[in-house]
Design a protein around this motif. Structure first.
Motif, PDB file in Angstrom:
ATOM      1  N   PRO A   9       0.813  -1.222   0.000  1.00 60.55           N
ATOM      2  CA  PRO A   9       0.000   0.000   0.000  1.00 60.55           C
ATOM      3  C   PRO A   9       0.846   1.272   0.000  1.00 60.55           C
ATOM      4  N   THR A  10       2.066   1.154   0.485  1.00 52.38           N
ATOM      5  CA  THR A  10       3.001   2.280   0.474  1.00 52.38           C
ATOM      6  C   THR A  10       4.423   1.747   0.340  1.00 52.38           C
ATOM      7  N   LEU A  11       5.280   2.544  -0.287  1.00 50.59           N
ATOM      8  CA  LEU A  11       6.702   2.214  -0.324  1.00 50.59           C
ATOM      9  C   LEU A  11       7.506   3.187   0.533  1.00 50.59           C
ATOM     10  N   LYS A  12       6.797   4.070   1.252  1.00 45.89           N
ATOM     11  CA  LYS A  12       7.472   4.976   2.173  1.00 45.89           C
ATOM     12  C   LYS A  12       8.034   4.188   3.349  1.00 45.89           C
ATOM     13  N   LEU A 210       0.833  -6.950  -5.777  1.00 40.74           N
ATOM     14  CA  LEU A 210      -0.003  -5.807  -6.130  1.00 40.74           C
ATOM     15  C   LEU A 210       0.646  -4.538  -5.609  1.00 40.74           C
ATOM     16  N   MET A 211       0.964  -3.621  -6.532  1.00 39.36           N
ATOM     17  CA  MET A 211       1.628  -2.381  -6.163  1.00 39.36           C
ATOM     18  C   MET A 211       0.612  -1.283  -5.837  1.00 39.36           C
ATOM     19  N   PRO A 212       1.047  -0.143  -5.275  1.00 39.76           N
ATOM     20  CA  PRO A 212       0.112   0.898  -4.826  1.00 39.76           C
ATOM     21  C   PRO A 212      -0.767   1.502  -5.918  1.00 39.76           C
ATOM     22  N   ASP A 213      -0.367   1.396  -7.176  1.00 44.61           N
ATOM     23  CA  ASP A 213      -1.187   1.954  -8.251  1.00 44.61           C
ATOM     24  C   ASP A 213      -2.129   0.914  -8.867  1.00 44.61           C
ATOM     25  N   GLY A 214      -2.165  -0.288  -8.269  1.00 44.74           N
ATOM     26  CA  GLY A 214      -3.041  -1.335  -8.781  1.00 44.74           C
ATOM     27  C   GLY A 214      -2.381  -2.234  -9.806  1.00 44.74           C
TER      28      GLY A 214
END
Length: 297
Positions: A9-12, A210-214
């Motif tokens: 959901p985040t890569l921060k 699944l990456m944050p942009d879908g």
């Protein structure tokens, strides 16, 4: 049939671990308004397990809502955290319905007593990445054993040539575990051992990323390579995404391609992680470079 989704959901992150796949990698956070739509798609496709990764998941502002929706769909949920955001972790654990969430805390140095206290109280898991020169402190192993805490040793990803210098072969990794402790469980790609004999790697068959942009990828290690994107989960049906020809390299298995026949796992190994071969050699047709090293490009 996909068994689980690895969701970022985040890569921060508030740390900069040298072995992390997401270092120097950026996406905008997953939008909260798409959470319900996401779980409708996963529910329709009968996906039961949901791994929340990062970055650091506790930096994702909509984490609680994400977990609530997953629970509504009766999903088994796992969260991986670095454990540094202790107040956020404590607040999360105060929510009664979140008690069933499995939380793994990545510990690669001596942690503060406050974190160990939380781990012991809530029976969280501990995870440590094993490298050539770094193994967990004996005191941490004893803490886990005495506290009834599950402890996992993670086989280190090696995304750069420099990483390879600090990595060890799979058989060395398994040997270290046997020498260090019988009370830990190894975590590694089933492209080595343990997966189905019908395919080389579980990417795109047992799991998807699944990456944050879908966007959907067979494996998180390939998320930097646009050519391995299967599509977007909000634009294309999951059934269609999983029928992509891009997945054939993971599903075909014609015997171990590793040449190291002295390895004690050679008879059951499938040649290791396909993504590592792609990253270092530019092809899926070579064995995992952590075990059988050729000249990398």
């Amino acid at each position: 049939m996909i068994e689980y989704v690895q969701f970022f959901p985040t890569l921060k992150c508030n740390q900069n671990c040298p072995f992390c796949f997401s270092r120097g990698f950026f996406y905008e956070d997953f939008p909260e308004e798409k959470i319900e739509q996401l779980f409708n798609v996963l529910y329709e496709n009968e996906i039961k397990s949901f791994d929340i990764l990062g970055g650091e998941p506790f930096l994702y502002k909509s984490l609680n809502r994400l977990v609530e929706k997953a629970l509504e769909k009766n999903m088994e949920i796992t969260i991986s955290t670095n454990g540094s955001l202790i107040y956020e972790l404590e607040d999360f654990l105060k929510v009664p319905q979140f008690s069933k969430i499995k939380i793994g805390v990545s510990i690669n140095d001596l942690p503060p007593p406050s974190l160990l206290s939380i781990i012991k109280k809530h029976k969280l898991w501990i995870k440590s990445v094993i490298t050539k020169n770094k193994i967990p402190e004996t005191s941490l192993l004893e803490f886990a054993k005495n506290s009834g805490i599950k402890y996992y040793f993670i086989y280190m990803d090696a995304l750069t040539d420099r990483d390879l210098l600090d990595s060890i072969s799979f058989y060395e990794f398994m040997k270290k575990i046997n020498v260090i402790s019988q009370d830990v469980e190894p975590v590694f790609c089933k492209g080595f051992i343990g997966g189905s004999s019908n395919y080389r790697c579980p990417a795109g068959t047992d799991k998807i990323t699944l990456m944050p942009d879908g966007s959907v990828y067979p494996c998180y290690l390939l998320a930097r390579f646009k050519e391995y994107e299967l599509g977007n989960i909000f634009k294309t049906s999951l059934k269609e995404l999983l029928s992509s020809e891009k997945l054939e390299i993971f599903r075909k298995y014609n015997g171990n391609i590793c040449h190291n026949k002295l390895c004690s796992f050679h008879g059951e190994c499938k040649g290791g992680c396909v993504a590592h071969s792609i990253i270092h050699y530019g092809t899926h047709g070579k064995p995992d470079p952590r075990c059988y090293r050729e000249t990398v490009h």
